[in-house]
Design a protein around this motif. Sequence first.
Motif, PDB file in Angstrom:
ATOM      1  N   ALA A 178       0.813  -1.219   0.000  1.00 36.28           N
ATOM      2  CA  ALA A 178       0.000   0.000   0.000  1.00 36.28           C
ATOM      3  C   ALA A 178       0.841   1.262   0.000  1.00 36.28           C
ATOM      4  CB  ALA A 178      -0.915   0.006   1.230  1.00 36.28           C
ATOM      5  N   GLY A 179       2.131   1.108  -0.240  1.00 37.15           N
ATOM      6  CA  GLY A 179       2.961   2.295  -0.283  1.00 37.15           C
ATOM      7  C   GLY A 179       3.363   2.794   1.084  1.00 37.15           C
ATOM      8  N   GLY A 180       3.897   3.995   1.128  1.00 40.05           N
ATOM      9  CA  GLY A 180       4.422   4.552   2.367  1.00 40.05           C
ATOM     10  C   GLY A 180       3.436   5.447   3.057  1.00 40.05           C
ATOM     11  N   ARG A 181       3.929   6.547   3.629  1.00 39.78           N
ATOM     12  CA  ARG A 181       3.060   7.474   4.341  1.00 39.78           C
ATOM     13  C   ARG A 181       2.038   8.044   3.368  1.00 39.78           C
ATOM     14  NH1 ARG A 181       8.225   8.550   6.463  1.00 39.78           N
ATOM     15  NH2 ARG A 181       8.364   8.029   8.668  1.00 39.78           N
ATOM     16  N   THR A 182       0.846   8.275   3.880  1.00 36.65           N
ATOM     17  CA  THR A 182      -0.218   8.787   3.030  1.00 36.65           C
ATOM     18  C   THR A 182       0.217  10.087   2.365  1.00 36.65           C
ATOM     19  OG1 THR A 182      -1.776   7.831   4.580  1.00 36.65           O
ATOM     20  CG2 THR A 182      -2.647   9.390   2.991  1.00 36.65           C
ATOM     21  N   GLY A 183       0.062  10.135   1.057  1.00 40.05           N
ATOM     22  CA  GLY A 183       0.402  11.344   0.339  1.00 40.05           C
ATOM     23  C   GLY A 183       1.865  11.477  -0.020  1.00 40.05           C
ATOM     24  N   VAL A 312       2.099   4.191  14.601  1.00 35.82           N
ATOM     25  CA  VAL A 312       3.198   4.458  15.532  1.00 35.82           C
ATOM     26  C   VAL A 312       3.770   3.127  15.991  1.00 35.82           C
ATOM     27  CG1 VAL A 312       3.786   5.490  17.776  1.00 35.82           C
ATOM     28  CG2 VAL A 312       2.035   6.563  16.326  1.00 35.82           C
ATOM     29  N   THR A 313       5.078   3.091  16.259  1.00 32.04           N
ATOM     30  CA  THR A 313       5.677   1.919  16.895  1.00 32.04           C
ATOM     31  C   THR A 313       6.344   2.364  18.188  1.00 32.04           C
ATOM     32  OG1 THR A 313       7.104  -0.013  16.542  1.00 32.04           O
ATOM     33  CG2 THR A 313       7.886   2.080  15.661  1.00 32.04           C
ATOM     34  N   TRP A 314       6.276   1.493  19.202  1.00 36.22           N
ATOM     35  CA  TRP A 314       6.794   1.866  20.526  1.00 36.22           C
ATOM     36  C   TRP A 314       7.075   0.609  21.347  1.00 36.22           C
ATOM     37  CZ3 TRP A 314       3.450   1.934  25.231  1.00 36.22           C
ATOM     38  CH2 TRP A 314       4.159   2.357  26.373  1.00 36.22           C
ATOM     39  N   LEU A 315       8.106   0.650  22.124  1.00 41.22           N
ATOM     40  CA  LEU A 315       8.367  -0.199  23.267  1.00 41.22           C
ATOM     41  C   LEU A 315       8.935  -1.577  22.982  1.00 41.22           C
ATOM     42  CD1 LEU A 315       8.192  -0.344  26.370  1.00 41.22           C
ATOM     43  CD2 LEU A 315       5.904  -1.305  26.124  1.00 41.22           C
ATOM     44  N   GLY A 316       8.333  -2.352  22.089  1.00 41.27           N
ATOM     45  CA  GLY A 316       8.657  -3.768  22.000  1.00 41.27           C
ATOM     46  C   GLY A 316       9.899  -4.123  21.207  1.00 41.27           C
ATOM     47  N   TYR A 317      10.531  -3.127  20.552  1.00 40.00           N
ATOM     48  CA  TYR A 317      11.653  -3.416  19.663  1.00 40.00           C
ATOM     49  C   TYR A 317      12.619  -2.250  19.707  1.00 40.00           C
ATOM     50  CZ  TYR A 317      14.072  -4.929  15.392  1.00 40.00           C
ATOM     51  OH  TYR A 317      15.010  -5.356  14.485  1.00 40.00           O
ATOM     52  N   PRO A 318      13.929  -2.509  19.783  1.00 41.76           N
ATOM     53  CA  PRO A 318      14.880  -1.415  20.009  1.00 41.76           C
ATOM     54  C   PRO A 318      15.400  -0.764  18.744  1.00 41.76           C
ATOM     55  CG  PRO A 318      16.066  -3.468  20.105  1.00 41.76           C
ATOM     56  CD  PRO A 318      14.617  -3.821  19.813  1.00 41.76           C
ATOM     57  N   THR A 324       8.042   2.531   5.728  1.00 43.22           N
ATOM     58  CA  THR A 324       7.581   3.889   5.486  1.00 43.22           C
ATOM     59  C   THR A 324       6.103   4.070   5.827  1.00 43.22           C
ATOM     60  OG1 THR A 324       7.173   3.353   3.167  1.00 43.22           O
ATOM     61  CG2 THR A 324       9.297   4.322   3.712  1.00 43.22           C
ATOM     62  N   SER A 325       5.386   2.982   6.029  1.00 41.95           N
ATOM     63  CA  SER A 325       3.982   3.087   6.432  1.00 41.95           C
ATOM     64  C   SER A 325       3.832   3.340   7.926  1.00 41.95           C
ATOM     65  CB  SER A 325       3.221   1.816   6.051  1.00 41.95           C
ATOM     66  OG  SER A 325       3.818   0.685   6.653  1.00 41.95           O
ATOM     67  N   VAL A 326       4.931   3.296   8.674  1.00 45.32           N
ATOM     68  CA  VAL A 326       4.902   3.617  10.103  1.00 45.32           C
ATOM     69  C   VAL A 326       5.417   5.044  10.249  1.00 45.32           C
ATOM     70  CG1 VAL A 326       5.686   2.971  12.413  1.00 45.32           C
ATOM     71  CG2 VAL A 326       5.266   1.200  10.689  1.00 45.32           C
ATOM     72  N   ASP A 327       4.572   5.911  10.769  1.00 47.67           N
ATOM     73  CA  ASP A 327       4.881   7.339  10.767  1.00 47.67           C
ATOM     74  C   ASP A 327       5.838   7.768  11.871  1.00 47.67           C
ATOM     75  OD1 ASP A 327       2.813   8.038   8.690  1.00 47.67           O
ATOM     76  OD2 ASP A 327       1.515   7.189  10.235  1.00 47.67           O
ATOM     77  N   TYR A 328       5.642   7.193  13.070  1.00 48.28           N
ATOM     78  CA  TYR A 328       6.375   7.699  14.232  1.00 48.28           C
ATOM     79  C   TYR A 328       6.909   6.551  15.086  1.00 48.28           C
ATOM     80  CZ  TYR A 328       3.809  11.990  13.083  1.00 48.28           C
ATOM     81  OH  TYR A 328       3.291  13.078  12.440  1.00 48.28           O
ATOM     82  N   GLY A 339      19.563  14.448  16.562  1.00 44.51           N
ATOM     83  CA  GLY A 339      20.630  14.557  15.571  1.00 44.51           C
ATOM     84  C   GLY A 339      21.044  13.217  15.031  1.00 44.51           C
ATOM     85  N   PRO A 340      22.061  12.587  15.634  1.00 45.58           N
ATOM     86  CA  PRO A 340      22.582  11.337  15.063  1.00 45.58           C
ATOM     87  C   PRO A 340      21.542  10.228  14.963  1.00 45.58           C
ATOM     88  CG  PRO A 340      24.090  12.228  16.702  1.00 45.58           C
ATOM     89  CD  PRO A 340      22.845  13.037  16.788  1.00 45.58           C
ATOM     90  N   THR A 341      20.737  10.042  15.992  1.00 44.02           N
ATOM     91  CA  THR A 341      19.818   8.900  15.968  1.00 44.02           C
ATOM     92  C   THR A 341      18.636   9.113  15.032  1.00 44.02           C
ATOM     93  OG1 THR A 341      18.637   9.722  17.923  1.00 44.02           O
ATOM     94  CG2 THR A 341      20.451   8.195  18.305  1.00 44.02           C
ATOM     95  N   ASP A 342      18.397  10.351  14.615  1.00 39.93           N
ATOM     96  CA  ASP A 342      17.321  10.571  13.646  1.00 39.93           C
ATOM     97  C   ASP A 342      17.636   9.908  12.315  1.00 39.93           C
ATOM     98  OD1 ASP A 342      15.310  12.451  14.973  1.00 39.93           O
ATOM     99  OD2 ASP A 342      17.186  13.478  15.355  1.00 39.93           O
ATOM    100  N   THR A 343      18.921   9.673  12.057  1.00 36.16           N
ATOM    101  CA  THR A 343      19.313   9.016  10.814  1.00 36.16           C
ATOM    102  C   THR A 343      19.262   7.497  10.923  1.00 36.16           C
ATOM    103  OG1 THR A 343      21.677   8.952  11.380  1.00 36.16           O
ATOM    104  CG2 THR A 343      20.854  10.954  10.322  1.00 36.16           C
ATOM    105  N   HIS A 344      18.848   6.985  12.080  1.00 32.45           N
ATOM    106  CA  HIS A 344      18.766   5.539  12.279  1.00 32.45           C
ATOM    107  C   HIS A 344      17.347   5.010  12.075  1.00 32.45           C
ATOM    108  CE1 HIS A 344      22.429   5.876  15.237  1.00 32.45           C
ATOM    109  NE2 HIS A 344      22.737   6.156  13.986  1.00 32.45           N
ATOM    110  N   ALA A 345      16.399   5.876  11.742  1.00 26.45           N
ATOM    111  CA  ALA A 345      15.001   5.453  11.683  1.00 26.45           C
ATOM    112  C   ALA A 345      14.319   5.974  10.434  1.00 26.45           C
ATOM    113  CB  ALA A 345      14.246   5.937  12.923  1.00 26.45           C
ATOM    114  N   VAL A 346      13.447   5.165   9.870  1.00 17.55           N
ATOM    115  CA  VAL A 346      12.552   5.620   8.815  1.00 17.55           C
ATOM    116  C   VAL A 346      11.474   6.503   9.416  1.00 17.55           C
ATOM    117  CG1 VAL A 346      10.789   4.855   7.195  1.00 17.55           C
ATOM    118  CG2 VAL A 346      12.983   3.671   7.289  1.00 17.55           C
ATOM    119  N   GLU A 347      11.000   6.117  10.595  1.00 19.98           N
ATOM    120  CA  GLU A 347       9.942   6.863  11.271  1.00 19.98           C
ATOM    121  C   GLU A 347      10.453   8.209  11.783  1.00 19.98           C
ATOM    122  OE1 GLU A 347       9.782   2.435  12.159  1.00 19.98           O
ATOM    123  OE2 GLU A 347      11.247   4.037  12.447  1.00 19.98           O
ATOM    124  N   THR A 348       9.555   9.155  11.971  1.00 31.59           N
ATOM    125  CA  THR A 348       9.880  10.378  12.697  1.00 31.59           C
ATOM    126  C   THR A 348       9.943  10.040  14.180  1.00 31.59           C
ATOM    127  OG1 THR A 348       8.785  11.789  11.065  1.00 31.59           O
ATOM    128  CG2 THR A 348       9.093  12.701  13.285  1.00 31.59           C
TER     129      THR A 348
END
Length: 578
Positions: A178-183, A312-318, A324-328, A339-348
Amino acid sequence: MTSSTLGTLKRQALDALGAGRLEEAADLYRRLLAQDAGAADLWNNLGVILSELKRPAEAAAALRAALILRPDYDKPWVGLGGEAYGGDRLDEAVRCWTRAIRLDPQQGAGLWFNLGVTRQMRGEAAEAALAFDRAEALLPDDPRVASQRLLCLNYLDLSGERLLAEHRRFDERFGGRAGGRTGERAEGGASSRPAIPHANRPDPEKRLRIGYLSVEFREHLGAYFLTPLFETASRSRFEIVCYSILPVAHGDAHTARFKAQADGWRDVGHLDDEALAAQIRADGIDILVDLAGHSGLNRLPMLALRPAPVQVTWLGYPNSTGMTSVDYRIVDPVSDPVGPTDTHAVETLVRLPAPFLCFRPPASAPPVVPLPAGATGAVTFGSFNKLSKITDGTIALWAEVLRRAPDARLLLKDRPLSDPGTAAAMKARFAAVGVDPDRLDLVGFIRDAAGHLAAYNRIDIALDPHPYNGTITTCDTLWMGAPLVTLAGSRHAARVGASLMTAIGLPELVAATPDRYAAIAADLAGDLTRLMRLRMGMRERVRASALCDETRFMRNLETAYRLIWRRWCDDAATGRLA
């Protein structure tokens, strides 16, 4: 008995086996063996059936009979490995399965996957990753294999950038529905086909329907970290709907409690991705929160169908899901510095005031006892983390601690250490870096929760593994009075310890380098007065800290929910979702 009759019996046996009539199949194979006791394949098939019938001793005897007849026969070694694994004899399981692979290198994905799981449990993460590589190559379309491999990679000393690249591959293969983030155009090669528009009313202040997707609505993770989601939520502003992947028969008292407290409950383990997505969409969920990531049972490919407008994803996985379908992804400024860790995630990354979780102490915990060193005469370091986290790097780190504290001991506890072969292998790994194995105390499975927690009363100082820190084990350790020394790394899994220790007001036990880690641990071991003072005040320190402040945590989490919902509403109003 004629060859024609034997052929008929063989067909009947195979038919009975295929139809699940195991007792009948076993009887037929015994009749066949009475006529042809030298047929190794018949002994193997009987062994497989007896294993299915939960008769391990008889199964092993039949499989070994097959090997006596044909020592180069790979299938009985596969069966014997399965029997060993079922009996928690992990060392034997690895040896049997490795023998089967040597005899026939073209083994199927299932055997490679099981070998990877077993090696991971034994603390052999690098070897496990290689086994998962092979399993994934043989089953490239199975997301469960891909997720298990990604989970394993977190134990290795890999950069956040490398891990993100590996996680993006998952999205390329399983996120294209279904693609990534809406739009937006999906990244990393996923399909750019737009998701189905959502009917959710874009009202920024409405009562939000929050959906939680998890297999952990039970004692394990649920009792520790999920309770505030139910008991402290602002029900006038948020409605809670749970999607439980847990098989109904595996629930417990906590499952029943969560079910009673939820506004809506769905047992969804039996639904395929399309049906589950349709259910979530029909329920009108505004924000869907995945609590699994790539760990255990998860439904990440379903998220590509975008059943909720905000995911959103949270808690269960480090780590990042890579999708790209997971926003946050919910973290904090210590676990994931800006800064540095923002480049480690697809999510915001959404950073809550630290910590990114809230701990409900176990009611069954026994009292904290005085310093164990006072009774034993020597400081005991300890870790109750999974052996999979005890990498060669962690062993080297802990070996340096023991060199600087020459009278100290190290206690390790994990279920696989009940296996003598696994325990011996762990001692050998420490011996290889110069640690006398007699300085190790290895503890295996303790069945009851209270007994497990009481075992923490044997350690004076906890040592956090690196690069995959503890979470539940750290909270238990602290609640039982032992301070924790941790090494802050460059990615989330290696910074959870820093987040938790900062939250309880002990940032001085967070090291920036391996040398500082060893120095902090050795200095603490040499100051029993300080150690006793920390121990006897630890439970109150934890109870009074942000780590246990459920009201504070939930207001911060709900503020984050409201902010990301308003962002979606703004996008809807400006047409950016089209």
